[in-house]
Design an enzyme around this catalytic site. Structure first.
Site, mmCIF file in Angstrom:
data_model
loop_
_atom_site.group_PDB
_atom_site.id
_atom_site.type_symbol
_atom_site.label_atom_id
_atom_site.label_comp_id
_atom_site.label_asym_id
_atom_site.label_seq_id
_atom_site.Cartn_x
_atom_site.Cartn_y
_atom_site.Cartn_z
ATOM 1 N N HIS A 1 0.850 -1.193 0.000
ATOM 2 C CA HIS A 1 0.000 0.000 0.000
ATOM 3 C C HIS A 1 0.879 1.235 0.000
ATOM 4 O O HIS A 1 1.970 1.240 0.578
ATOM 5 C CB HIS A 1 -0.926 0.006 1.229
ATOM 6 C CG HIS A 1 -2.039 1.000 1.132
ATOM 7 N ND1 HIS A 1 -1.873 2.316 1.496
ATOM 8 C CD2 HIS A 1 -3.322 0.879 0.701
ATOM 9 C CE1 HIS A 1 -3.011 2.957 1.314
ATOM 10 N NE2 HIS A 1 -3.913 2.115 0.831
ATOM 11 N N ASP B 1 -7.874 -4.227 -0.939
ATOM 12 C CA ASP B 1 -8.388 -4.465 -2.283
ATOM 13 C C ASP B 1 -8.323 -5.936 -2.657
ATOM 14 O O ASP B 1 -9.169 -6.438 -3.405
ATOM 15 C CB ASP B 1 -7.599 -3.637 -3.304
ATOM 16 C CG ASP B 1 -7.699 -2.146 -3.035
ATOM 17 O OD1 ASP B 1 -8.830 -1.664 -2.883
ATOM 18 O OD2 ASP B 1 -6.657 -1.478 -2.971
#
Length: 431
Positions: free
Chosen positions: A308, A366
């Site tokens: 991330h 995600d």
């Protein structure tokens, strides 16, 4: 803003400038450079604004090193375990958790505004059937300003409140309508007897020909997805909403701008891109090939759904999402699905392989949200619209905070100009 307690000294050439330093509640100190141009005739250069605070905010805090996400000071793990999406909406909008009466009133106000103006149905029919639902949502949400004239005055606190409730209530309806339109099915009206997440499932998956019963496991999983995506500090789409709002644009236009920004595969489209990658890998036996490619710095291939931009540790939302993924997959009984098998093996490798562990490329939110939404029956094109309706409360909270901030000015980033110096025009016959 609190008065600065320290100063930073910047020396360059023959100039020495003292800049005030502000200390936040959490996070690193912030050097105030607002007077830098006036005093030093220089700008700062920060592509992506990754080292620049564009505003002060009391809504969301992220500690990327610790893997920590706080909504108004509450850890996301506690909220996901004990709260629900509409309570989190109240928290983000008003700053504190509601008491029972406040929550009941808020839930009723949202529930009673879930229907959209009937004439908006005709607006949908102007789109092609194969339009991406996000394209439809950008257009329809922006067009809300043409239907709700009584909540456009951003200087009226009550009108801001009405606009906020309307968007939180109507975004699931608009997203479901975009989905139904894309697959050629009739629009389904919301039901006041259903919860927020359950209503979305009802509007997306029920048909007039038969009764649809919302599964509580799926409703809980959807509620968590919404909660985990409700806000995420000053990300690209939130900054877009703030920038649009700084011009005085109406709230519906600002949220439409946020939806448009969220559409990008590096932002809200990441879960769709992740699932498409898993399907592209196809089978477990092909995973070693893609792992080798991911480790090859000269290969442009990148594993989507791992690591991330902000979190340099495990994404705290991913821990909660993984639990929901396991619950949904157990319910649906689809453990033999090839895409799921690829996902599970990639997850195992990422948590054990020294390369991924050393670079902290853990599965992020995600990775798991795409798996859950796919298992529920949503096509990949609907992943980002669901993200958008979940993030709407965060965008509105940030927008309202910006409007109320007396120090906020219209956004006007500077640039490092590298073009031509002044040139004289030459008539076309002489060139």
């Amino acid at each position: 803003m609190a008065e600065p307690t320290k100063t930073a000294t910047l020396a360059f050439g023959d100039k020495v400038i003292d800049l005030p330093v502000h200390s936040p509640t959490l996070g690193p100190d912030v050097i105030d450079i607002r007077k830098l141009y006036a005093q030093g005739d220089v700008f700062t250069y920060d592509p992506g604004f990754t080292s620049t605070a564009a505003c002060e905010s009391a809504i969301t805090y992220i500690d990327g090193e610790k893997g920590e996400l706080l909504y108004r000071g509450y850890p996301i793990e506690q909220l996901a375990e004990q709260s629900n999406y509409l309570e989190v909406c109240y928290l983000l909008l008003y700053g504190n958790l509601p008491n029972a009466a406040q929550l009941a009133d808020f839930e009723q106000r949202v529930t009673r505004h879930t229907m959209v103006h009937e004439q908006m149905h005709y607006f949908f029919r102007g789109f092609r059937r194969d339009s991406h639902p996000m394209a439809t949502m950008v257009g329809v949400v922006g067009a809300m300003s043409a239907f709700y004239h009584d909540s456009l005055d951003i200087n009226d606190e009550w009108q801001r409140e009405v606009a906020a409730i309307r968007m939180i209530a109507k975004l699931p309806t608009i997203a479901a309508m975009a989905y139904k339109y894309s697959i050629g099915q009739p629009f389904v009206y919301p039901k006041n007897g259903l919860g927020y997440a359950g209503n979305l499932l009802h509007m997306c998956f029920s048909v007039p020909a038969e009764e649809y019963v919302v599964n509580p496991v799926l409703a809980t999983a959807m509620d968590r997805i919404m909660m985990l995506h409700a806000d995420h500090e000053q990300n690209a789409s939130t900054s877009t909403v703030r920038l649009a709002g700084s011009s005085g644009a109406n709230p519906f236009a600002c949220i439409a701008a946020g939806i448009a920004c969220l559409w990008g595969p590096a932002h809200g489209g990441a879960n769709q891109a992740c699932l498409e990658m898993l399907r592209g890998i196809g089978t477990v036996d092909r995973i070693p090939e893609y792992i080798r490619r991911a480790k090859d710095k000269d290969d442009p291939f990148r594993l989507m759904g791992f690591g991330h931009r902000v979190y340099k540790n495990f994404d705290p939302r991913a821990k909660v999402m993984k639990q929901s993924a396991d619950e949904v997959l157990d319910l649906m009984g689809i453990h033999n699905n090839p895409t799921l098998q690829v996902a599970k093996e990639l997850e195992r490798i990422a948590l054990e392989d020294d390369y991924f562990v050393s670079k902290k490329l853990y599965p992020n939110v995600d990775f798991y949200s795409g798996i859950i939404l796919d298992a529920m029956g949503f096509p990949t094109a609907m992943f980002t619209p669901i993200f958008a309706l979940s993030r709407t409360v965060g965008w509105i909270s940030q927008w309202k905070e910006m409007i109320a901030d007396p120090t906020q000015k219209i956004g006007r980033p500077r640039q490092l100009y590298i073009g031509e110096r002044q040139r004289n025009y030459i008539p076309v016959a002489n060139r």
